[in-house]
Design an enzyme around this catalytic site. Structure first.
Site, PDB file in Angstrom:
ATOM      1  N   ASP A  49       0.837  -1.203   0.000  1.00 41.58           N
ATOM      2  CA  ASP A  49       0.000   0.000   0.000  1.00 41.58           C
ATOM      3  C   ASP A  49       0.869   1.248   0.000  1.00 41.58           C
ATOM      4  O   ASP A  49       1.707   1.438   0.877  1.00 41.58           O
ATOM      5  CB  ASP A  49      -0.884  -0.008   1.261  1.00 41.58           C
ATOM      6  CG  ASP A  49      -1.739   1.246   1.369  1.00 41.58           C
ATOM      7  OD1 ASP A  49      -2.931   1.181   1.020  1.00 41.58           O
ATOM      8  OD2 ASP A  49      -1.218   2.294   1.817  1.00 41.58           O
ATOM      9  N   TYR A  54       2.984  10.155  -0.562  1.00 45.83           N
ATOM     10  CA  TYR A  54       4.146   9.596   0.146  1.00 45.83           C
ATOM     11  C   TYR A  54       5.442   9.898  -0.613  1.00 45.83           C
ATOM     12  O   TYR A  54       6.520   9.796  -0.047  1.00 45.83           O
ATOM     13  CB  TYR A  54       4.027   8.079   0.335  1.00 45.83           C
ATOM     14  CG  TYR A  54       2.841   7.593   1.119  1.00 45.83           C
ATOM     15  CD1 TYR A  54       2.008   8.473   1.821  1.00 45.83           C
ATOM     16  CD2 TYR A  54       2.535   6.225   1.168  1.00 45.83           C
ATOM     17  CE1 TYR A  54       0.917   8.008   2.528  1.00 45.83           C
ATOM     18  CE2 TYR A  54       1.444   5.754   1.881  1.00 45.83           C
ATOM     19  CZ  TYR A  54       0.626   6.649   2.556  1.00 45.83           C
ATOM     20  OH  TYR A  54      -0.455   6.183   3.258  1.00 45.83           O
ATOM     21  N   LYS A  83      -3.207   5.987  -3.809  1.00 52.32           N
ATOM     22  CA  LYS A  83      -4.280   6.929  -3.458  1.00 52.32           C
ATOM     23  C   LYS A  83      -4.073   8.264  -4.169  1.00 52.32           C
ATOM     24  O   LYS A  83      -2.933   8.692  -4.360  1.00 52.32           O
ATOM     25  CB  LYS A  83      -4.303   7.166  -1.934  1.00 52.32           C
ATOM     26  CG  LYS A  83      -4.236   5.879  -1.121  1.00 52.32           C
ATOM     27  CD  LYS A  83      -4.093   6.127   0.374  1.00 52.32           C
ATOM     28  CE  LYS A  83      -3.708   4.852   1.090  1.00 52.32           C
ATOM     29  NZ  LYS A  83      -2.273   4.562   1.077  1.00 52.32           N
ATOM     30  N   HIS A 116      -7.802   9.723  -1.000  1.00 51.19           N
ATOM     31  CA  HIS A 116      -7.023   9.718   0.234  1.00 51.19           C
ATOM     32  C   HIS A 116      -7.729  10.397   1.412  1.00 51.19           C
ATOM     33  O   HIS A 116      -7.692   9.889   2.536  1.00 51.19           O
ATOM     34  CB  HIS A 116      -5.663  10.386  -0.022  1.00 51.19           C
ATOM     35  CG  HIS A 116      -4.581   9.911   0.885  1.00 51.19           C
ATOM     36  ND1 HIS A 116      -3.262   9.882   0.527  1.00 51.19           N
ATOM     37  CD2 HIS A 116      -4.613   9.429   2.155  1.00 51.19           C
ATOM     38  CE1 HIS A 116      -2.529   9.408   1.538  1.00 51.19           C
ATOM     39  NE2 HIS A 116      -3.327   9.130   2.528  1.00 51.19           N
TER      40      HIS A 116
END
Length: 280
Positions: A49, A54, A83, A116
């Site tokens: 994931d 990120y 996401k 998200h």
């Protein structure tokens, strides 16, 4: 009950999602990230994931390719999630964000794509984009993250396709009972992010006591509790031994009494932002 790391739950659209996976939140690009993803796959993990925000999709993609080569498995044996970030919510921007994530990951499709955060006034258009991607066969499953019950109800009023997953902060200090009950009622699979509360729960006295009883670590007890509650879980680690240890939870089962004891630890306490009060 799940017997192995490869065990899956069937989502409402028939897609099989592993109960257990690796999260990579706050793991920067670089060898540590690549090695963590590779180690997870090599040691039997089938779910990874990540998220656009990120900033590590390229490294995750590399780790996936190296992990598949080492484990001798093919892409269709993995379940990869990413996401769409808040700045890209909207119909065209969300579709473009999906394509950009695929490009960074070096993949032809994702198994799950999530909104998200429930940014007010924006998530419905983004959901339409996810529905288009899904109907066009470009993504296997679609869902949301950090949605509370009122967000889900609002989305469901206009959605043609129900979210298949809702990924939320979930751990013994934040049991999200109302959200879980609504998701069960709607056939939406609940998934836990930060299941170990960023390590804050590892010295919790009740959890330590239960862990000693089963001769397991506190982390293993919490992750087992997730599975027995029917919640998909994605603990983060970059240490290979910890990655292996986190997943060594298929040789014991928590008693009903211990499940209840863990439940009573709830304080509605978050380690992440509040979905009803965030400004990003």
């Amino acid at each position: 009950m799940e017997k192995t790391l490869q065990d899956t739950v069937k989502l409402q659209n028939g897609v099989e999602m592993p109960w257990f996976g690796l999260g990579v939140f706050r793991v920067s690009e670089g060898p540590e990230l690549v090695n963590a993803v590779k180690a997870a796959i090599k040691n039997g993990y089938r779910s990874i994931d990540t998220a656009a925000i990120y900033g590590n999709e390229e490294g995750v993609g590399r780790g996936i390719r190296e992990g598949m080569a080492e484990a001798g498995i093919s892409r269709d044996e993995l379940f990869i999630t990413s996401k769409v970030w808040n700045a890209d919510l909207g119909y065209e921007p969300t579709i473009a964000a999906y394509e950009a994530s695929l490009q960074r990951l070096g993949l032809e499709y994702l198994d799950l794509y999530l909104i998200h955060w429930p940014v007010e006034g924006k998530y419905k258009e983004a959901w339409k984009a996810l529905e288009t991607l899904y109907k066009d066969g470009r993504v296997k499953s679609i869902g949301v993250s950090n949605f509370q019950v009122h967000h889900l109800k609002d989305l469901l009023q206009e959605a043609e396709i129900k979210p298949m997953v809702n990924q939320v902060e979930y751990h013994p200090y934040l049991t999200q009972k109302e959200v879980q009950a609504f998701c069960i009622e709607q056939g939406i699979q609940l998934e836990a992010w930060s299941p170990l509360m960023a390590g804050e729960l590892l010295n919790q006295p009740v959890l330590k006591e239960i862990a000693e009883k089963y001769n397991k670590s506190v982390a293993q007890v919490i992750l087992r509790w997730d599975l027995q509650n029917g919640v998909v879980t994605i603990p983060k680690s970059t240490n290979e031994q910890r990655i292996i240890e986190n997943a060594s939870i298929y040789d014991f089962e928590l008693s009903i009494e211990d499940m209840d004891r863990i439940e009573t630890l709830n304080q509605n306490k978050r380690v992440g932002p509040d979905p009803d009060n965030f400004d990003f």
